[in-house]
Design a protein around this motif. Structure first.
Motif, PDB file in Angstrom:
ATOM      1  N   LEU A  13       0.811  -1.215   0.000  1.00  0.00           N
ATOM      2  CA  LEU A  13       0.000   0.000   0.000  1.00  0.00           C
ATOM      3  C   LEU A  13       0.848   1.271   0.000  1.00  0.00           C
ATOM      4  CD1 LEU A  13      -2.811   1.299   0.136  1.00  0.00           C
ATOM      5  CD2 LEU A  13      -2.668   1.122   2.637  1.00  0.00           C
ATOM      6  N   CYS A  14       1.645   1.444   1.053  1.00  0.00           N
ATOM      7  CA  CYS A  14       2.304   2.743   1.236  1.00  0.00           C
ATOM      8  C   CYS A  14       3.500   2.962   0.313  1.00  0.00           C
ATOM      9  CB  CYS A  14       2.718   2.894   2.705  1.00  0.00           C
ATOM     10  SG  CYS A  14       1.306   3.017   3.821  1.00  0.00           S
ATOM     11  N   LEU A  15       4.255   1.918   0.026  1.00  0.00           N
ATOM     12  CA  LEU A  15       5.369   2.077  -0.911  1.00  0.00           C
ATOM     13  C   LEU A  15       4.871   2.548  -2.270  1.00  0.00           C
ATOM     14  CD1 LEU A  15       8.388   1.722  -1.536  1.00  0.00           C
ATOM     15  CD2 LEU A  15       7.904  -0.663  -2.117  1.00  0.00           C
ATOM     16  N   ASN A  16       3.680   2.072  -2.656  1.00  0.00           N
ATOM     17  CA  ASN A  16       3.086   2.487  -3.937  1.00  0.00           C
ATOM     18  C   ASN A  16       2.219   3.730  -3.809  1.00  0.00           C
ATOM     19  OD1 ASN A  16       3.884   0.239  -5.850  1.00  0.00           O
ATOM     20  ND2 ASN A  16       3.017  -0.950  -4.171  1.00  0.00           N
ATOM     21  N   PHE A  35      -2.377  -1.063  20.210  1.00  0.00           N
ATOM     22  CA  PHE A  35      -1.017  -1.153  19.671  1.00  0.00           C
ATOM     23  C   PHE A  35      -0.882  -0.595  18.258  1.00  0.00           C
ATOM     24  CE2 PHE A  35      -1.156  -5.172  22.390  1.00  0.00           C
ATOM     25  CZ  PHE A  35      -0.650  -4.528  23.513  1.00  0.00           C
ATOM     26  N   ASP A  36      -1.959  -0.071  17.694  1.00  0.00           N
ATOM     27  CA  ASP A  36      -1.945   0.333  16.289  1.00  0.00           C
ATOM     28  C   ASP A  36      -1.109   1.574  16.015  1.00  0.00           C
ATOM     29  OD1 ASP A  36      -4.325   1.333  17.841  1.00  0.00           O
ATOM     30  OD2 ASP A  36      -4.425   2.711  16.145  1.00  0.00           O
ATOM     31  N   ILE A  37      -1.066   2.517  16.972  1.00  0.00           N
ATOM     32  CA  ILE A  37      -0.343   3.769  16.705  1.00  0.00           C
ATOM     33  C   ILE A  37       1.153   3.525  16.512  1.00  0.00           C
ATOM     34  CG2 ILE A  37       0.300   6.017  17.654  1.00  0.00           C
ATOM     35  CD1 ILE A  37      -2.478   6.240  18.843  1.00  0.00           C
ATOM     36  N   ILE A  76       5.005   4.282   9.300  1.00  0.00           N
ATOM     37  CA  ILE A  76       5.143   3.814   7.922  1.00  0.00           C
ATOM     38  C   ILE A  76       5.088   5.015   6.985  1.00  0.00           C
ATOM     39  CG2 ILE A  76       4.153   2.369   6.107  1.00  0.00           C
ATOM     40  CD1 ILE A  76       2.942   0.608   8.261  1.00  0.00           C
ATOM     41  N   PRO A  77       6.105   5.218   6.144  1.00  0.00           N
ATOM     42  CA  PRO A  77       6.106   6.372   5.239  1.00  0.00           C
ATOM     43  C   PRO A  77       4.874   6.390   4.327  1.00  0.00           C
ATOM     44  CG  PRO A  77       8.264   5.329   5.291  1.00  0.00           C
ATOM     45  CD  PRO A  77       7.334   4.415   6.038  1.00  0.00           C
ATOM     46  N   ASN A  78       4.449   7.597   4.001  1.00  0.00           N
ATOM     47  CA  ASN A  78       3.343   7.887   3.076  1.00  0.00           C
ATOM     48  C   ASN A  78       1.952   7.726   3.676  1.00  0.00           C
ATOM     49  OD1 ASN A  78       5.159   8.497   1.043  1.00  0.00           O
ATOM     50  ND2 ASN A  78       5.000   6.506   0.045  1.00  0.00           N
ATOM     51  N   LEU A  79       1.805   6.951   4.742  1.00  0.00           N
ATOM     52  CA  LEU A  79       0.476   6.771   5.317  1.00  0.00           C
ATOM     53  C   LEU A  79       0.053   8.026   6.072  1.00  0.00           C
ATOM     54  CD1 LEU A  79      -1.912   4.817   5.879  1.00  0.00           C
ATOM     55  CD2 LEU A  79      -0.738   4.214   8.007  1.00  0.00           C
ATOM     56  N   THR A  83       0.396  10.587  12.238  1.00  0.00           N
ATOM     57  CA  THR A  83       1.604  10.169  11.534  1.00  0.00           C
ATOM     58  C   THR A  83       2.668  11.253  11.397  1.00  0.00           C
ATOM     59  OG1 THR A  83       0.110  10.414   9.625  1.00  0.00           O
ATOM     60  CG2 THR A  83       0.811   8.211  10.189  1.00  0.00           C
ATOM     61  N   GLY A  84       2.473  12.392  11.995  1.00  0.00           N
ATOM     62  CA  GLY A  84       3.499  13.420  11.900  1.00  0.00           C
ATOM     63  C   GLY A  84       3.255  14.543  12.886  1.00  0.00           C
ATOM     64  N   LEU A  85       4.210  15.451  12.992  1.00  0.00           N
ATOM     65  CA  LEU A  85       4.135  16.550  13.944  1.00  0.00           C
ATOM     66  C   LEU A  85       4.011  17.892  13.228  1.00  0.00           C
ATOM     67  CD1 LEU A  85       6.944  15.537  16.485  1.00  0.00           C
ATOM     68  CD2 LEU A  85       4.486  15.064  16.622  1.00  0.00           C
ATOM     69  N   ASP A  86       3.293  18.795  13.859  1.00  0.00           N
ATOM     70  CA  ASP A  86       3.207  20.176  13.391  1.00  0.00           C
ATOM     71  C   ASP A  86       4.337  20.940  14.089  1.00  0.00           C
ATOM     72  OD1 ASP A  86       2.620  22.827  12.889  1.00  0.00           O
ATOM     73  OD2 ASP A  86       0.454  22.546  13.038  1.00  0.00           O
ATOM     74  N   LYS A  87       5.486  20.972  13.442  1.00  0.00           N
ATOM     75  CA  LYS A  87       6.672  21.552  14.075  1.00  0.00           C
ATOM     76  C   LYS A  87       6.502  23.037  14.361  1.00  0.00           C
ATOM     77  CE  LYS A  87       9.791  18.113  12.087  1.00  0.00           C
ATOM     78  NZ  LYS A  87      10.993  17.857  11.251  1.00  0.00           N
TER      79      LYS A  87
END
Length: 415
Positions: free
Chosen positions: A194-197, A222-224, A230-233, A333-337
């Motif tokens: 999924l994510c690689l593509n 445990f999902d987080i 995982i990149p792109n997700l 999946t990411g931070l608001d720096k």
């Protein structure tokens, strides 16, 4: 014949043929791949089972014992309503009635209500489930009516993710419904297929909570740590009903990212609350947090379903004279720096709240961001452990997730 609900797929056709011929058909999948085979026609007959097991226990070859049972055998309501009684709360043994019935709206139902009119207009939308069709909110009759666009792959979550990726690549809009405990089986497919593509499939993760399924084999917290790295997700965490529906709309229609939504609450059956605020319609500005209350000294980053806990903590702090900042992160999946850097001016302490395991989770990303600065960080959530059959109250006490406890510990940290 059934697992949780009705079975689908080619393998089940051969199982049916084996049942109908008392295991004697030449078309035997198991023998074709080298297994010996024994059929037990009445799998609810203990004596027949014992005889079958004795006949194979000393076999020098691999053996498949095919056992035909009746789901719900011996309890009339379960025999009549097999899917309903596969799992659920306590019920009356005499009448079969649930002691704590769920009524009204729930996240499963509102998701189906959202998708139903869209699927009537857009034939590219398809629903995927992996042996748990009840979580989709669609009734058995509706599943049949949807035909090829309701896809139950059986208990094969890995296949469901890979299939969703391929469908999205070819222009479809697959929506995969899955419980958090079972998404753990799909790491390789999430990453490689999924994510690689970078295919724009939509995954709805239910019971992603410390207080959802509570037995050790079905924990949903445990999902987080698993998915958020995982990149792109793009993994979204709505705080309530309205924000969930807004994210659902965006996730279904956008074509830039694989998107997952962490459905609030334990079973998708929780109270659906609204604060009257109209949520953002567009989440394409990835990893942007939303500051709902601007305060000072303490900033509460209350993720997803724990947003209400954040409001309760803020109210407790107010009693002690602290006006806390309350932030809805929205993105796992990411931070608001920019937002995190902005907190340095008026705040001494950042507190993260997440309905899942702390180790490897959202809060630790925030903690790492502030490493080397003067900002203190406190992370609240679950521990890296297997709990078994703890009540929600026991979970909250175990992890200090009561607003009074958190506020008291914050005040101690400020002292």
């Amino acid at each position: 014949e059934m697992s949780i609900a009705e079975n689908h797929g080619g393998l089940y056709k051969n199982l049916r043929e084996l049942r109908e011929t008392d295991g004697k058909t030449e078309n035997n999948f198991f023998k074709a791949i080298g297994f010996d085979y024994v059929y037990v026609g009445d799998g609810n007959d203990t004596a027949a089972l014992v005889a079958a097991f004795r006949s194979v226990k000393d076999s020098p070859r691999p053996v498949v014992v095919h056992i035909h049972t009746l789901k719900g055998k011996g309890f009339a309501p379960a025999e009549a309503h097999k899917e309903m009684y596969h799992a659920g709360g306590p019920f009356d043994l005499k009448t079969g009635e649930w002691k704590y019935p769920t009524t009204g709206e729930n996240y499963c139902k509102i998701t189906a209500d959202f998708l139903r009119p869209k699927m009537e207009k857009d034939e590219t939308i398809a629903v995927i489930t992996s042996g748990t069709p009840v979580v989709t909110g669609f009734t058995p009759d509706e599943r049949v009516k949807l035909g090829k666009r309701f896809i139950d792959v059986g208990i094969a979550e890995e296949h469901a993710v890979a299939m969703a990726s391929g469908m999205a690549k070819n222009g479809a809009k697959p929506v995969y419904f899955v419980f958090s405990s079972f998404i753990q089986r799909t790491y390789d497919q999430l990453s490689q297929d999924l994510c690689l593509n970078n295919n724009p499939a939509l995954i709805l993760v239910f019971s992603a909570s410390l207080t959802g399924f509570n037995d050790a084999t079905h924990l949903g917290g445990f999902d987080i740590p698993m998915m958020s790295n995982i990149p792109n997700l793009v993994y979204l965490a709505p705080k309530n009903r309205d924000e969930y529906l807004s994210m659902l709309e965006w996730g279904l229609e956008q074509r830039e990212h694989p998107v997952a939504i962490r459905v609030p609450g334990g079973f998708g059956m929780e109270e659906l609350w609204s604060d009257g605020e109209k949520p953002a319609p567009d989440y394409s500005a990835i990893n942007t947090f939303k500051t709902d209350v601007a305060g000072e000294k303490v900033a509460l980053l209350a993720l997803g379903a724990f947003y209400r806990l954040g409001k309760e903590v803020a109210a407790e702090l107010k009693k002690s004279g602290v006006s806390a900042t309350l932030i809805n992160p929205r993105f796992i999946t990411g931070l608001d720096k920019a937002a995190l850097n902005g907190l340095k001016e008026k705040h001494k302490l950042v507190v993260t709240l997440e309905d899942g395991q702390v180790e490897g989770g959202f809060g630790e990303k925030v903690d790492r961001f502030y490493a080397g600065s003067d900002m203190k960080v406190m992370n609240y959530g679950g521990k890296k452990e297997f709990t078994d059959r703890l009540t929600p109250d026991e979970i909250r006490d175990r992890y200090h997730l009561n607003p009074q406890q958190i506020a008291a510990e914050i005040m101690q940290a400020l002292a």
